[in-house]
Design a protein around this motif. Structure first.
Motif, PDB file in Angstrom:
ATOM      1  N   MET A   1      -4.074   4.906   6.022  1.00 20.04           N
ATOM      2  CA  MET A   1      -3.876   3.694   5.138  1.00 20.04           C
ATOM      3  C   MET A   1      -2.041   3.758   4.786  1.00 20.04           C
ATOM      4  SD  MET A   1      -5.204   2.592   1.399  1.00 20.04           S
ATOM      5  CE  MET A   1      -6.196   1.303   1.401  1.00 20.04           C
ATOM      6  N   SER A   2      -1.398   2.555   4.615  1.00 22.50           N
ATOM      7  CA  SER A   2       0.298   2.800   4.921  1.00 22.50           C
ATOM      8  C   SER A   2       0.593   3.131   3.272  1.00 22.50           C
ATOM      9  CB  SER A   2       0.654   1.280   5.174  1.00 22.50           C
ATOM     10  OG  SER A   2       0.027   0.336   4.806  1.00 22.50           O
ATOM     11  N   GLN A   3       1.562   3.677   3.225  1.00 28.93           N
ATOM     12  CA  GLN A   3       2.183   4.078   2.017  1.00 28.93           C
ATOM     13  C   GLN A   3       3.562   3.431   1.336  1.00 28.93           C
ATOM     14  OE1 GLN A   3       2.311   8.354   2.126  1.00 28.93           O
ATOM     15  NE2 GLN A   3       0.178   8.455   2.211  1.00 28.93           N
ATOM     16  N   PHE A   4       3.558   3.710   0.256  1.00 26.47           N
ATOM     17  CA  PHE A   4       4.829   3.054  -0.606  1.00 26.47           C
ATOM     18  C   PHE A   4       5.341   4.145  -1.697  1.00 26.47           C
ATOM     19  CE2 PHE A   4       3.015   1.797  -4.592  1.00 26.47           C
ATOM     20  CZ  PHE A   4       1.639   1.555  -4.122  1.00 26.47           C
ATOM     21  N   THR A   5       6.700   4.015  -2.001  1.00 28.21           N
ATOM     22  CA  THR A   5       7.155   4.947  -2.787  1.00 28.21           C
ATOM     23  C   THR A   5       6.657   4.542  -4.533  1.00 28.21           C
ATOM     24  OG1 THR A   5       9.027   5.363  -1.298  1.00 28.21           O
ATOM     25  CG2 THR A   5       9.003   6.180  -3.716  1.00 28.21           C
ATOM     26  N   LEU A   6       6.000   5.549  -5.037  1.00 29.24           N
ATOM     27  CA  LEU A   6       5.835   5.295  -6.628  1.00 29.24           C
ATOM     28  C   LEU A   6       6.509   6.346  -7.435  1.00 29.24           C
ATOM     29  CD1 LEU A   6       4.137   4.023  -8.861  1.00 29.24           C
ATOM     30  CD2 LEU A   6       2.361   5.877  -8.476  1.00 29.24           C
ATOM     31  N   ASP A  18       6.369  10.095  -5.369  1.00 23.85           N
ATOM     32  CA  ASP A  18       5.797  10.526  -4.193  1.00 23.85           C
ATOM     33  C   ASP A  18       5.366   9.192  -3.246  1.00 23.85           C
ATOM     34  OD1 ASP A  18       4.873  12.006  -2.019  1.00 23.85           O
ATOM     35  OD2 ASP A  18       3.196  12.971  -3.436  1.00 23.85           O
ATOM     36  N   GLU A  19       4.959   9.355  -2.044  1.00 27.31           N
ATOM     37  CA  GLU A  19       4.564   8.115  -1.226  1.00 27.31           C
ATOM     38  C   GLU A  19       3.089   8.158  -1.479  1.00 27.31           C
ATOM     39  OE1 GLU A  19       6.376   6.415   1.107  1.00 27.31           O
ATOM     40  OE2 GLU A  19       7.634   7.373  -0.377  1.00 27.31           O
ATOM     41  N   VAL A  20       2.485   7.078  -1.947  1.00 27.04           N
ATOM     42  CA  VAL A  20       1.015   6.813  -2.029  1.00 27.04           C
ATOM     43  C   VAL A  20       0.392   5.864  -1.563  1.00 27.04           C
ATOM     44  CG1 VAL A  20       1.530   7.918  -4.506  1.00 27.04           C
ATOM     45  CG2 VAL A  20       1.472   5.207  -4.328  1.00 27.04           C
ATOM     46  N   GLU A  21      -0.843   5.688  -1.576  1.00 24.12           N
ATOM     47  CA  GLU A  21      -1.608   4.548  -0.738  1.00 24.12           C
ATOM     48  C   GLU A  21      -1.857   3.344  -1.819  1.00 24.12           C
ATOM     49  OE1 GLU A  21      -4.759   7.120   0.393  1.00 24.12           O
ATOM     50  OE2 GLU A  21      -3.198   8.262   1.773  1.00 24.12           O
ATOM     51  N   MET A  22      -2.226   3.730  -3.111  1.00 24.30           N
ATOM     52  CA  MET A  22      -2.326   2.509  -4.041  1.00 24.30           C
ATOM     53  C   MET A  22      -2.067   3.122  -5.410  1.00 24.30           C
ATOM     54  SD  MET A  22      -5.859   0.599  -4.491  1.00 24.30           S
ATOM     55  CE  MET A  22      -7.116   1.719  -4.370  1.00 24.30           C
ATOM     56  N   ILE A  34      -2.048  -2.175  -6.827  1.00 23.05           N
ATOM     57  CA  ILE A  34      -0.808  -2.209  -5.931  1.00 23.05           C
ATOM     58  C   ILE A  34      -0.974  -1.524  -4.646  1.00 23.05           C
ATOM     59  CG2 ILE A  34       1.652  -2.085  -5.755  1.00 23.05           C
ATOM     60  CD1 ILE A  34       0.979  -3.828  -8.302  1.00 23.05           C
ATOM     61  N   LEU A  35      -1.071  -2.302  -3.575  1.00 23.84           N
ATOM     62  CA  LEU A  35      -0.863  -1.886  -2.328  1.00 23.84           C
ATOM     63  C   LEU A  35       0.440  -2.065  -1.667  1.00 23.84           C
ATOM     64  CD1 LEU A  35      -4.174  -2.925  -1.064  1.00 23.84           C
ATOM     65  CD2 LEU A  35      -3.754  -0.677  -1.441  1.00 23.84           C
ATOM     66  N   LYS A  36       0.616  -1.292  -0.515  1.00 21.78           N
ATOM     67  CA  LYS A  36       1.987  -1.679   0.074  1.00 21.78           C
ATOM     68  C   LYS A  36       1.976  -3.101   0.420  1.00 21.78           C
ATOM     69  CE  LYS A  36       4.396  -0.355   4.363  1.00 21.78           C
ATOM     70  NZ  LYS A  36       5.873   0.652   3.931  1.00 21.78           N
ATOM     71  N   ASN A  37       3.427  -3.676   0.243  1.00 16.80           N
ATOM     72  CA  ASN A  37       3.828  -5.083   0.447  1.00 16.80           C
ATOM     73  C   ASN A  37       3.030  -5.800  -0.373  1.00 16.80           C
ATOM     74  OD1 ASN A  37       5.348  -4.438   2.941  1.00 16.80           O
ATOM     75  ND2 ASN A  37       3.610  -4.410   4.124  1.00 16.80           N
ATOM     76  N   HIS A  38       3.045  -5.542  -1.755  1.00 16.26           N
ATOM     77  CA  HIS A  38       2.503  -6.415  -2.825  1.00 16.26           C
ATOM     78  C   HIS A  38       3.699  -7.248  -2.923  1.00 16.26           C
ATOM     79  CE1 HIS A  38       1.143  -7.709  -6.675  1.00 16.26           C
ATOM     80  NE2 HIS A  38      -0.156  -7.267  -6.475  1.00 16.26           N
ATOM     81  N   THR A  39       3.195  -8.723  -3.464  1.00 17.54           N
ATOM     82  CA  THR A  39       4.162  -9.414  -3.845  1.00 17.54           C
ATOM     83  C   THR A  39       5.006  -8.659  -5.173  1.00 17.54           C
ATOM     84  OG1 THR A  39       2.509 -10.926  -3.837  1.00 17.54           O
ATOM     85  CG2 THR A  39       4.427 -11.903  -4.703  1.00 17.54           C
ATOM     86  N   GLY A  65       1.788   2.685 -22.341  1.00 14.93           N
ATOM     87  CA  GLY A  65       2.372   1.197 -22.303  1.00 14.93           C
ATOM     88  C   GLY A  65       3.583   1.289 -21.317  1.00 14.93           C
ATOM     89  N   GLY A  66       4.433   0.270 -21.546  1.00 13.76           N
ATOM     90  CA  GLY A  66       5.863   0.346 -20.589  1.00 13.76           C
ATOM     91  C   GLY A  66       5.728  -1.097 -19.605  1.00 13.76           C
ATOM     92  N   TYR A  67       6.245  -0.809 -18.357  1.00 10.46           N
ATOM     93  CA  TYR A  67       6.644  -1.765 -17.451  1.00 10.46           C
ATOM     94  C   TYR A  67       6.303  -1.252 -16.094  1.00 10.46           C
ATOM     95  CZ  TYR A  67       8.534  -4.813 -20.913  1.00 10.46           C
ATOM     96  OH  TYR A  67       8.629  -5.463 -22.038  1.00 10.46           O
ATOM     97  N   ILE A  68       5.950  -2.164 -15.127  1.00  7.53           N
ATOM     98  CA  ILE A  68       5.684  -1.708 -14.023  1.00  7.53           C
ATOM     99  C   ILE A  68       6.580  -2.809 -12.900  1.00  7.53           C
ATOM    100  CG2 ILE A  68       3.831  -3.207 -13.429  1.00  7.53           C
ATOM    101  CD1 ILE A  68       2.907  -1.021 -11.590  1.00  7.53           C
ATOM    102  N   GLU A  69       7.280  -2.303 -12.125  1.00 12.33           N
ATOM    103  CA  GLU A  69       8.332  -3.379 -11.124  1.00 12.33           C
ATOM    104  C   GLU A  69       7.881  -2.882  -9.941  1.00 12.33           C
ATOM    105  OE1 GLU A  69      12.344  -1.898 -10.758  1.00 12.33           O
ATOM    106  OE2 GLU A  69      12.997  -4.254 -10.141  1.00 12.33           O
ATOM    107  N   VAL A  70       7.307  -3.927  -9.199  1.00 10.72           N
ATOM    108  CA  VAL A  70       6.766  -3.664  -7.733  1.00 10.72           C
ATOM    109  C   VAL A  70       7.989  -4.451  -6.753  1.00 10.72           C
ATOM    110  CG1 VAL A  70       5.107  -4.330  -6.068  1.00 10.72           C
ATOM    111  CG2 VAL A  70       4.452  -3.872  -8.570  1.00 10.72           C
ATOM    112  N   SER A  71       8.548  -3.670  -6.211  1.00 13.63           N
ATOM    113  CA  SER A  71       9.350  -4.514  -5.000  1.00 13.63           C
ATOM    114  C   SER A  71       8.645  -4.068  -3.697  1.00 13.63           C
ATOM    115  CB  SER A  71      10.859  -4.079  -5.163  1.00 13.63           C
ATOM    116  OG  SER A  71      10.916  -2.730  -4.782  1.00 13.63           O
ATOM    117  N   LYS A  72       9.337  -4.214  -2.484  1.00 14.84           N
ATOM    118  CA  LYS A  72       8.662  -4.413  -1.174  1.00 14.84           C
ATOM    119  C   LYS A  72       8.114  -2.994  -0.947  1.00 14.84           C
ATOM    120  CE  LYS A  72       8.955  -6.552   3.399  1.00 14.84           C
ATOM    121  NZ  LYS A  72       9.655  -6.022   4.340  1.00 14.84           N
ATOM    122  N   ASN A  73       8.842  -2.139  -1.087  1.00 13.95           N
ATOM    123  CA  ASN A  73       8.548  -0.600  -0.479  1.00 13.95           C
ATOM    124  C   ASN A  73       8.522   0.404  -1.524  1.00 13.95           C
ATOM    125  OD1 ASN A  73       8.097  -1.124   2.371  1.00 13.95           O
ATOM    126  ND2 ASN A  73      10.321  -1.374   2.397  1.00 13.95           N
TER     127      ASN A  73
END
Ligand code: ATP
Length: 133
Positions: A1-6, A18-22, A34-39, A65-73
């Motif tokens: 499964m492809s990974q992205f940085t969390l 680390d690099e994670v799958e979800m 959230i998976l890789k390439n999420h909006t 609590g807090g915030y999450i920011e999702v960008s491409k990778n």
């Protein structure tokens, strides 16, 4: 499964990178996966669990609590506090729970009641996550 940085940061430390799958977080309107390439997205988080999938296995932590920011990778979580189950001091969380319950009974002002509710939710979340040890 492809990974992205969390990355998960708190005022005290870089809790995770680390690099994670979800990653699954508790948003204010429900769980968000959230998976890789999420909006791309920025959204507030509730007090709750964060679930991180890597190599097919999930790890869990408590976040306040807090915030999450999702960008491409890359996905970044910014939170006031984060703990792995084994880091949670159960006695401290039980005492925080008792204090919050007392304050809910005795407080007259709305601000104090809201604060006590938040403290109670943080304590209950820690107690729940600590069971995963
Ligand atoms: P307390 O009333 O027990 O201080 P709190 O909810 O006010 O708890 P926070 O302000 O959310 O605490 O967190 C302050 C710091 O203490 C953070 O670094 C957080 O990770 C840590 N922390 C809070 N409660 C616990 C606990 N039960 N076990 C381990 N670490 C905790």
């Amino acid at each position: 499964m492809s990974q992205f940085t969390l990355e998960i940061v708190t005022p005290d430390r870089k809790f995770f990178e680390d690099e994670v799958e979800m990653v699954i977080v508790r948003g204010v309107e429900g769980d968000i996966g959230i998976l890789k390439n999420h909006t791309p997205l920025v959204t507030p988080l509730s007090i709750g669990r964060i679930r991180i999938k890597k190599n097919g296995e999930f790890k869990e932590a408590a976040i306040a609590g807090g915030y999450i920011e999702v960008s491409k990778n890359k996905t970044t979580v910014i939170t006031d506090a984060a703990e792995w189950p084994e880091e949670i001091d159960v006695k401290r969380a039980e005492e925080a729970k008792k204090r919050a319950e007392q304050r809910l009974k005795s407080s007259k002002s709305e601000v104090d009641i809201v604060r006590a509710h938040i403290a109670l939710r943080k304590a209950l979340n820690r107690l729940e996550v600590a069971k995963k040890k």
